[in-house]
Design a protein around this motif. Sequence first.
Motif, PDB file in Angstrom:
ATOM      1  N   ASP A  81       0.804  -1.220   0.000  1.00 62.37           N
ATOM      2  CA  ASP A  81       0.000   0.000   0.000  1.00 62.37           C
ATOM      3  C   ASP A  81       0.840   1.276   0.000  1.00 62.37           C
ATOM      4  N   HIS A  82       2.151   1.156   0.094  1.00 69.82           N
ATOM      5  CA  HIS A  82       3.069   2.282  -0.018  1.00 69.82           C
ATOM      6  C   HIS A  82       3.917   2.030  -1.268  1.00 69.82           C
ATOM      7  N   LEU A  83       3.621   2.786  -2.308  1.00 68.09           N
ATOM      8  CA  LEU A  83       4.214   2.516  -3.613  1.00 68.09           C
ATOM      9  C   LEU A  83       5.046   3.685  -4.115  1.00 68.09           C
ATOM     10  N   GLU A  84       5.921   3.370  -5.053  1.00 69.34           N
ATOM     11  CA  GLU A  84       6.640   4.384  -5.816  1.00 69.34           C
ATOM     12  C   GLU A  84       6.342   4.125  -7.285  1.00 69.34           C
ATOM     13  N   ALA A  85       6.015   5.190  -8.005  1.00 67.90           N
ATOM     14  CA  ALA A  85       5.794   5.077  -9.441  1.00 67.90           C
ATOM     15  C   ALA A  85       6.684   6.088 -10.154  1.00 67.90           C
ATOM     16  N   ILE A  86       7.372   5.596 -11.166  1.00 64.97           N
ATOM     17  CA  ILE A  86       8.131   6.453 -12.064  1.00 64.97           C
ATOM     18  C   ILE A  86       7.384   6.422 -13.384  1.00 64.97           C
ATOM     19  N   VAL A  87       6.992   7.599 -13.858  1.00 66.56           N
ATOM     20  CA  VAL A  87       6.179   7.694 -15.063  1.00 66.56           C
ATOM     21  C   VAL A  87       6.850   8.643 -16.042  1.00 66.56           C
ATOM     22  N   VAL A  88       7.086   8.145 -17.255  1.00 66.81           N
ATOM     23  CA  VAL A  88       7.674   8.938 -18.328  1.00 66.81           C
ATOM     24  C   VAL A  88       6.638   9.047 -19.431  1.00 66.81           C
ATOM     25  N   SER A  89       6.262  10.278 -19.780  1.00 63.23           N
ATOM     26  CA  SER A  89       5.235  10.464 -20.796  1.00 63.23           C
ATOM     27  C   SER A  89       5.411  11.791 -21.527  1.00 63.23           C
ATOM     28  N   ALA A  90       5.159  11.763 -22.822  1.00 67.31           N
ATOM     29  CA  ALA A  90       5.178  12.991 -23.614  1.00 67.31           C
ATOM     30  C   ALA A  90       4.020  13.907 -23.224  1.00 67.31           C
ATOM     31  N   GLU A  91       2.988  13.345 -22.595  1.00 69.86           N
ATOM     32  CA  GLU A  91       1.850  14.149 -22.127  1.00 69.86           C
ATOM     33  C   GLU A  91       2.280  15.185 -21.089  1.00 69.86           C
ATOM     34  N   PHE A  92       3.436  15.005 -20.484  1.00 67.67           N
ATOM     35  CA  PHE A  92       3.922  15.924 -19.459  1.00 67.67           C
ATOM     36  C   PHE A  92       4.589  17.168 -20.050  1.00 67.67           C
ATOM     37  N   GLU A  93       4.857  17.144 -21.350  1.00 70.21           N
ATOM     38  CA  GLU A  93       5.512  18.283 -22.003  1.00 70.21           C
ATOM     39  C   GLU A  93       4.748  19.574 -21.726  1.00 70.21           C
ATOM     40  N   GLY A  94       5.471  20.605 -21.291  1.00 72.18           N
ATOM     41  CA  GLY A  94       4.879  21.912 -21.074  1.00 72.18           C
ATOM     42  C   GLY A  94       4.009  22.026 -19.831  1.00 72.18           C
ATOM     43  N   LYS A  95       3.939  20.968 -19.034  1.00 70.81           N
ATOM     44  CA  LYS A  95       3.120  20.997 -17.824  1.00 70.81           C
ATOM     45  C   LYS A  95       4.024  21.098 -16.599  1.00 70.81           C
ATOM     46  N   SER A  96       3.531  21.790 -15.583  1.00 64.91           N
ATOM     47  CA  SER A  96       4.274  21.883 -14.331  1.00 64.91           C
ATOM     48  C   SER A  96       4.314  20.506 -13.663  1.00 64.91           C
ATOM     49  N   ARG A  97       5.198  20.360 -12.715  1.00 60.71           N
ATOM     50  CA  ARG A  97       5.302  19.095 -11.975  1.00 60.71           C
ATOM     51  C   ARG A  97       3.971  18.781 -11.288  1.00 60.71           C
ATOM     52  N   VAL A  98       3.314  19.816 -10.764  1.00 59.55           N
ATOM     53  CA  VAL A  98       2.015  19.615 -10.108  1.00 59.55           C
ATOM     54  C   VAL A  98       0.997  19.072 -11.106  1.00 59.55           C
ATOM     55  N   LYS A  99       0.934  19.641 -12.301  1.00 60.43           N
ATOM     56  CA  LYS A  99      -0.014  19.172 -13.323  1.00 60.43           C
ATOM     57  C   LYS A  99       0.316  17.746 -13.757  1.00 60.43           C
ATOM     58  N   GLN A 100       1.597  17.431 -13.855  1.00 62.09           N
ATOM     59  CA  GLN A 100       2.011  16.071 -14.208  1.00 62.09           C
ATOM     60  C   GLN A 100       1.512  15.084 -13.161  1.00 62.09           C
ATOM     61  N   HIS A 101       1.716  15.425 -11.905  1.00 63.04           N
ATOM     62  CA  HIS A 101       1.290  14.542 -10.818  1.00 63.04           C
ATOM     63  C   HIS A 101      -0.224  14.418 -10.787  1.00 63.04           C
ATOM     64  N   GLN A 102      -0.938  15.511 -11.070  1.00 65.40           N
ATOM     65  CA  GLN A 102      -2.399  15.457 -11.088  1.00 65.40           C
ATOM     66  C   GLN A 102      -2.911  14.485 -12.147  1.00 65.40           C
ATOM     67  N   LEU A 103      -2.230  14.419 -13.287  1.00 62.26           N
ATOM     68  CA  LEU A 103      -2.629  13.460 -14.322  1.00 62.26           C
ATOM     69  C   LEU A 103      -2.521  12.032 -13.804  1.00 62.26           C
ATOM     70  N   VAL A 104      -1.431  11.733 -13.125  1.00 59.18           N
ATOM     71  CA  VAL A 104      -1.232  10.379 -12.600  1.00 59.18           C
ATOM     72  C   VAL A 104      -2.219  10.096 -11.468  1.00 59.18           C
ATOM     73  N   TYR A 105      -2.379  11.047 -10.553  1.00 64.62           N
ATOM     74  CA  TYR A 105      -3.337  10.855  -9.465  1.00 64.62           C
ATOM     75  C   TYR A 105      -4.747  10.652 -10.013  1.00 64.62           C
ATOM     76  N   GLY A 106      -5.076  11.351 -11.084  1.00 67.73           N
ATOM     77  CA  GLY A 106      -6.384  11.172 -11.708  1.00 67.73           C
ATOM     78  C   GLY A 106      -6.589   9.743 -12.183  1.00 67.73           C
ATOM     79  N   ALA A 107      -5.529   9.137 -12.708  1.00 65.66           N
ATOM     80  CA  ALA A 107      -5.603   7.749 -13.176  1.00 65.66           C
ATOM     81  C   ALA A 107      -5.789   6.778 -12.014  1.00 65.66           C
ATOM     82  N   LEU A 108      -5.288   7.143 -10.855  1.00 64.42           N
ATOM     83  CA  LEU A 108      -5.310   6.249  -9.691  1.00 64.42           C
ATOM     84  C   LEU A 108      -6.350   6.656  -8.656  1.00 64.42           C
TER      85      LEU A 108
END
Length: 86
Positions: A30-57
């Motif tokens: 229940d305590h995980l680490e995820a490394i995510v590499v995506s072109a969808e992150f281009e031009g987005k702040s780190r916060v926006k990048q994380h929000q995309l992943v959190y949205g998926a989960l």
Amino acid sequence: MINLELVETMIKEKLPDAQVTVRDLTGGGDHLEAIVVSAEFEGKSRVKQHQLVYGALQEAMASEAIHALALKTYTPQAWQATGQLV
């Protein structure tokens, strides 16, 4: 405890081009680490990048299947600059 492959699949459903590595940090699942590499992150702040992943989960996190998530996000260029492999 959540299946690590399921977490990877959930992220890839939201970010189809993503390269994802998920690992269990504590052995309890229940305590995980995820490394995510995506072109969808281009031009987005780190916060926006994380929000995309959190949205998926969102569902897994709301049900507390994932209690804590250490998240590292990269654009393909930023990941390449680290010299690491996913």
